[in-house]
Enzyme design. Structure first.
Site, short mmCIF file in Angstrom:
data_model
loop_
_atom_site.label_atom_id
_atom_site.label_comp_id
_atom_site.label_asym_id
_atom_site.label_seq_id
_atom_site.Cartn_x
_atom_site.Cartn_y
_atom_site.Cartn_z
N CYS A 25 64.30 32.23 7.72
CA CYS A 25 63.41 32.14 8.46
C CYS A 25 62.75 31.26 8.16
O CYS A 25 61.19 31.75 7.29
CB CYS A 25 62.96 32.97 9.78
SG CYS A 25 64.32 33.63 10.74
N TYR A 181 69.19 40.99 17.09
CA TYR A 181 69.14 40.69 17.87
C TYR A 181 70.28 40.61 18.34
O TYR A 181 70.89 41.55 18.49
CB TYR A 181 69.41 38.75 16.67
CG TYR A 181 67.80 38.39 16.25
CD1 TYR A 181 67.23 38.49 16.31
CD2 TYR A 181 68.47 38.75 14.47
CE1 TYR A 181 65.56 38.49 15.72
CE2 TYR A 181 67.19 38.19 13.11
CZ TYR A 181 65.73 38.50 14.25
OH TYR A 181 65.05 37.80 13.65
N ARG A 229 77.20 38.66 9.45
CA ARG A 229 75.98 39.40 9.05
C ARG A 229 76.44 40.17 9.75
O ARG A 229 76.06 40.20 11.17
CB ARG A 229 74.71 39.14 8.60
CG ARG A 229 73.86 39.70 8.21
CD ARG A 229 72.40 39.39 7.61
NE ARG A 229 72.25 38.38 6.28
CZ ARG A 229 71.00 38.40 5.48
NH1 ARG A 229 70.75 38.33 5.97
NH2 ARG A 229 71.70 38.39 3.99
#
Length: 358
Positions: A25, A181, A229
């Protein structure tokens, strides 16, 4: 011949070597748009010799961003600059890939250098969503539990984003199912307390990620690779664990996934991680051997010898590097010299190519 610098075929795509630029990020977008920073950041790693260059976690919807400065691909207007970036990466001999992501309950937060915790509504913050109304910790947003309609929208958002990724020139997609997430939070019993078909037993908790893979595969070409992932373990009692990851990886292989990128953690604030050199590589080795699917190793891999050993010993098929490539964007070219692999340098830099001596 160096194992690290041997090619790898994934469907119709050939990677020139086994070094992958990890999604990192940057927190440097406005309204999701890529800009010159992303061109230089990603492009320089392609010039530096990596085989596969992945974007940072790229949000499939505005509410799927970690921070308001995240990269996005939720509208057609995002495509032109991404096309410029993918064209440059490909021109250097690397393969352009994109990580598609939804931050879930870790959305609407401040970028690291602006503080910690929830982005205030006055500064553009929004309502985070999750499988259950359980916050990551006491300073993160309180998420709303997704309804069936909300789940359908997320699936549609991933599908639409995959279509845009194809238009933008990406040739590999990595689906982000790690680090706490949204998709990871469906997998873990610590964050998923649902009582419907998306919660409870293993088969229900994996339903969201399996459906997301299916949605992407509806629009992603059959001859292009799809990676996932995973956080192989939550590093927390009662959480997602390596045995479940093996089971999921074997299922994903039957659904059109070609490789599992094996990370860990990020879901539980009370996680107990013991980091060290190559500390996550055993996860890649376990899934590769027990699920029969290609894997990538990531996490504190910093030297040519370490990366070479992972591939040579059959512990993983790819080596994914992050901080080391921030410190040394040309690491692949230097590693090739260390390992006595004669690789092509950019023609503009040929006069500086390091000579291999026996």
């Amino acid at each position: 011949m160096s194992h690290l610098f041997s090619p790898l075929q994934l469907r119709s795509i050939t990677l020139r070597n086994r070094i992958v630029v990890s999604p990192m990020c940057e927190y440097w977008s406005e309204d999701g748009f890529a800009n010159d920073w992303h061109l230089v950041h990603l492009g320089s790693r392609a010039v530096g010799g990596a085989g596969l260059v992945l974007t940072e976690a790229t949000a499939v919807s505005p509410e799927g961003r970690i921070s308001i400065q995240d990269l996005g691909i939720w509208k057609e207007e995002h495509i032109p600059m991404l096309q410029k970036i993918t064209a440059f990466i490909a021109a250097q001999g690397a393969v352009p890939g994109i990580q598609l992501a939804h931050a879930g309950r870790k959305a609407s937060t401040l970028r690291p250098w602006d503080g910690n915790g929830t982005l205030p509504a006055a500064d553009g913050g929004w309502q985070a969503v999750a499988p259950s109304a359980i916050p990551f910790n006491d300073v993160y947003p309180m998420p709303e539990a997704l309804t069936e309609t909300g789940i359908r929208k997320v699936l549609d958002d991933f599908k639409a984003a995959a279509g845009r990724a194809l238009k933008a020139g990406f040739r590999v997609i990595e689906l982000h199912g790690a680090h706490g997430y949204l998709l990871h939070s469906f997998l873990s019993p610590l964050s998923n307390h649902r009582t419907d078909e998306y919660g409870g037993v293993f088969e229900n908790r994996i339903r969201m990620i399996v459906q997301t893979v299916a949605a992407i595969r509806e629009v992603w070409p059959e001859d292009y690779p799809l990676l996932v992932r995973l956080s192989v373990t939550d590093w927390a009692e009662g959480g997602w664990n390596p045995e479940e990851s093996v089971k999921l990886a074997a299922i994903l292989k039957t659904k059109g996934v070609d490789l599992v990128d094996c990370s860990s953690g990020g879901l539980a604030a009370h996680q107990q991680i013991k980091p060290g050199p190559l500390y996550q590589t055993p996860f890649a080795e376990k899934i590769r051997k027990e699920a029969g699917i290609a894997t990538a190793a990531v996490g504190m891999i910093t030297t040519a010898a370490e990366a070479e050993s992972i591939i040579a010993e059959g512990r993983a098929d790819l080596v994914v590097m992050a901080r080391q490539l921030l410190r040394e964007p040309y690491f692949p070219l230097h590693a090739a010299h260390t390992l006595k692999a004669d690789v092509a340098w950019p023609v503009q830099y040929e006069r500086a190519k390091l000579k291999i001596t026996n």
